[in-house]
Design a protein around this motif. Structure first.
Motif, mmCIF file in Angstrom:
data_model
loop_
_atom_site.group_PDB
_atom_site.id
_atom_site.type_symbol
_atom_site.label_atom_id
_atom_site.label_comp_id
_atom_site.label_asym_id
_atom_site.label_seq_id
_atom_site.Cartn_x
_atom_site.Cartn_y
_atom_site.Cartn_z
ATOM 1 N N PRO A 113 0.766 -1.297 -0.125
ATOM 2 C CA PRO A 113 -0.443 0.166 -0.265
ATOM 3 C C PRO A 113 0.940 1.620 -0.140
ATOM 4 N N ARG A 114 0.271 2.508 -0.934
ATOM 5 C CA ARG A 114 0.386 3.856 -0.310
ATOM 6 C C ARG A 114 0.825 3.677 1.514
ATOM 7 N N THR A 115 2.042 4.569 2.033
ATOM 8 C CA THR A 115 1.952 4.783 3.546
ATOM 9 C C THR A 115 2.386 6.093 2.794
ATOM 10 N N ILE A 116 2.256 7.043 4.628
ATOM 11 C CA ILE A 116 2.064 8.219 5.058
ATOM 12 C C ILE A 116 2.756 7.796 5.753
ATOM 13 N N CYS A 117 3.493 8.780 6.629
ATOM 14 C CA CYS A 117 3.513 8.933 8.306
ATOM 15 C C CYS A 117 4.182 10.949 8.742
ATOM 16 N N ASN A 133 5.556 20.768 5.708
ATOM 17 C CA ASN A 133 6.920 20.572 5.145
ATOM 18 C C ASN A 133 6.666 17.956 4.260
ATOM 19 N N LYS A 134 6.621 18.078 3.370
ATOM 20 C CA LYS A 134 6.107 16.745 2.207
ATOM 21 C C LYS A 134 7.538 16.825 1.812
ATOM 22 N N TYR A 135 8.155 15.486 1.992
ATOM 23 C CA TYR A 135 9.502 14.524 1.627
ATOM 24 C C TYR A 135 8.408 13.761 0.650
ATOM 25 N N LEU A 136 9.023 13.506 -0.610
ATOM 26 C CA LEU A 136 8.668 12.039 -1.450
ATOM 27 C C LEU A 136 10.370 11.322 -2.199
ATOM 28 N N ILE A 137 10.123 10.270 -2.056
ATOM 29 C CA ILE A 137 11.374 10.301 -3.309
ATOM 30 C C ILE A 137 11.315 10.499 -4.990
ATOM 31 N N ASP A 148 4.959 7.771 -5.608
ATOM 32 C CA ASP A 148 4.348 7.996 -4.505
ATOM 33 C C ASP A 148 3.775 7.733 -3.311
ATOM 34 N N ILE A 149 4.507 6.752 -3.566
ATOM 35 C CA ILE A 149 4.306 5.288 -2.053
ATOM 36 C C ILE A 149 4.918 5.619 -0.710
ATOM 37 N N LEU A 150 5.581 6.128 -0.811
ATOM 38 C CA LEU A 150 6.543 6.637 0.138
ATOM 39 C C LEU A 150 6.186 8.239 0.625
ATOM 40 N N GLU A 151 5.830 8.848 1.811
ATOM 41 C CA GLU A 151 5.552 9.667 1.752
ATOM 42 C C GLU A 151 5.991 10.346 3.083
ATOM 43 N N LEU A 152 6.533 11.462 3.443
ATOM 44 C CA LEU A 152 6.687 11.763 5.117
ATOM 45 C C LEU A 152 6.359 13.105 5.121
ATOM 46 N N HIS A 153 6.049 13.411 6.033
ATOM 47 C CA HIS A 153 5.183 14.887 6.029
ATOM 48 C C HIS A 153 5.749 15.292 8.175
ATOM 49 N N PHE A 154 5.771 16.363 7.810
ATOM 50 C CA PHE A 154 6.342 17.046 8.909
ATOM 51 C C PHE A 154 5.799 18.417 9.475
ATOM 52 N N ILE A 155 4.915 18.041 10.899
ATOM 53 C CA ILE A 155 4.597 19.282 11.275
ATOM 54 C C ILE A 155 5.460 19.611 12.426
ATOM 55 N N GLU A 156 5.950 21.362 12.068
ATOM 56 C CA GLU A 156 6.253 21.729 12.898
ATOM 57 C C GLU A 156 5.155 23.331 13.873
ATOM 58 N N ILE A 157 4.739 22.577 15.222
ATOM 59 C CA ILE A 157 4.080 23.780 15.378
ATOM 60 C C ILE A 157 4.912 24.836 16.223
ATOM 61 N N PRO A 158 5.415 25.210 16.327
ATOM 62 C CA PRO A 158 6.600 26.187 16.828
ATOM 63 C C PRO A 158 6.469 27.060 15.605
ATOM 64 N N LYS A 159 7.076 26.908 14.765
ATOM 65 C CA LYS A 159 6.987 27.623 13.062
ATOM 66 C C LYS A 159 5.502 28.080 12.632
ATOM 67 N N MET A 160 4.879 27.888 13.086
ATOM 68 C CA MET A 160 3.772 28.442 13.094
ATOM 69 C C MET A 160 3.166 30.026 13.973
#
Length: 275
Positions: A113-117, A133-137, A148-160
């Protein structure tokens, strides 16, 4: 009397709100806001809902959310409040575990499966300006995406810095940062899922049993942080000792042992044992 709301960034509370089978609309809204898929997610099935007392008290347990969409995508969400200096590799590791979790050893790899973290962080991790920020290969030359099988998201709360009312993810991050923020309160009338999340947070905050679990989770987190700090301090002390020994070696034959001892803090016995 007003109820003091729990901090929704505590992973136990986060999972109760966004990983509740009773409130799937909250998770769906958050996922659509973060991933922004071409076709909106309309249904999710939670795969890990365990929340036993032993699990909550274990400082090494991950109170993450694992969900599967109606189209077969696997999504793992983790709320992390402390920087343990391993977040990127940790995310990749759990992406890998999630990716192969449904593989039985039979059938084609094409069916994986397409997997997202999604990593929601209460600290700054990346050298990026945006809070999300979103990261792909992808190809480093022409930026073509390999898969697009790998997708990593980082949400950094203090930056908003401020809530963007036109961006639903910004609204959700505002809720996590401060559910009593005036903008958040005003937006509850417009975003039904946000109001639902606030009501669930208030319910949890009033419940004595939930309060006990909240306290246990905070204690386990503090124990974990203290252990990490202790390990870091020991590492620094070992590093300082090694540096002193290297300086002493370089001064051997130039200065007397007594002067080297005075300058470095090493004992005469330690200096005699230097090769």
């Amino acid at each position: 009397m007003c109820t003091q709301l729990f901090d929704p960034k505590v992973d136990y509370v986060f999972k109760n709100i966004f990983g509740s089978e009773k409130h799937p609309r909250i998770l769906i809204s958050f996922l659509n806001a973060c991933i922004k898929p071409k076709e909106p997610i309309v249904e999710v099935k939670l795969k890990n809902t365990e929340m036993s007392k032993e699990y909550i008290e274990d400082s090494f347990s991950r109170l993450d959310i694992l969900a599967k969409t109606s189209t077969g995508e696997l999504i793992n969400i983790e709320m992390q409040r402390a920087d343990e200096r391993n977040m990127v590799k940790r995310s990749l590791y759990y992406w890998g575990k999630t990716y192969i979790s449904e593989y039985t050893g039979k059938g084609a790899y094409a069916n994986l499966p397409r997997t997202i973290c999604i990593n929601v962080l209460d600290f700054i991790l990346l050298d990026e300006e945006k809070f999300h920020n979103k990261y792909l290969i992808q190809n480093t030359e022409n930026k073509n995406i390999l898969t697009d099988i790998l997708e990593l998201h980082f949400i950094e709360i203090p930056k908003m810095k401020d809530i963007d009312e036109s961006d639903l993810l910004s609204i959700w991050v505002g809720f996590l940062e401060d559910p009593n923020n005036e903008k958040v309160i005003s937006l509850e009338r417009k975003v039904e899922e946000l109001q639902e999340a606030k009501e669930e947070l208030a319910r949890i905050s009033r419940d004595p049993k939930e309060a006990e679990h909240y306290r246990m989770r905070e204690n386990s987190r503090n124990d974990r942080l203290n252990a990490l700090l202790s390990a870091e301090e020991k590492g620094l002390k070992r590093g300082e000792q090694k540096a002193k020994l290297e300086i002493a070696k370089s001064l051997k034959g130039i200065l007397s042992d007594e002067i080297i001892s005075e300058k470095t803090g090493l004992s005469l016995e330690e200096l005699k044992n230097l090769s």
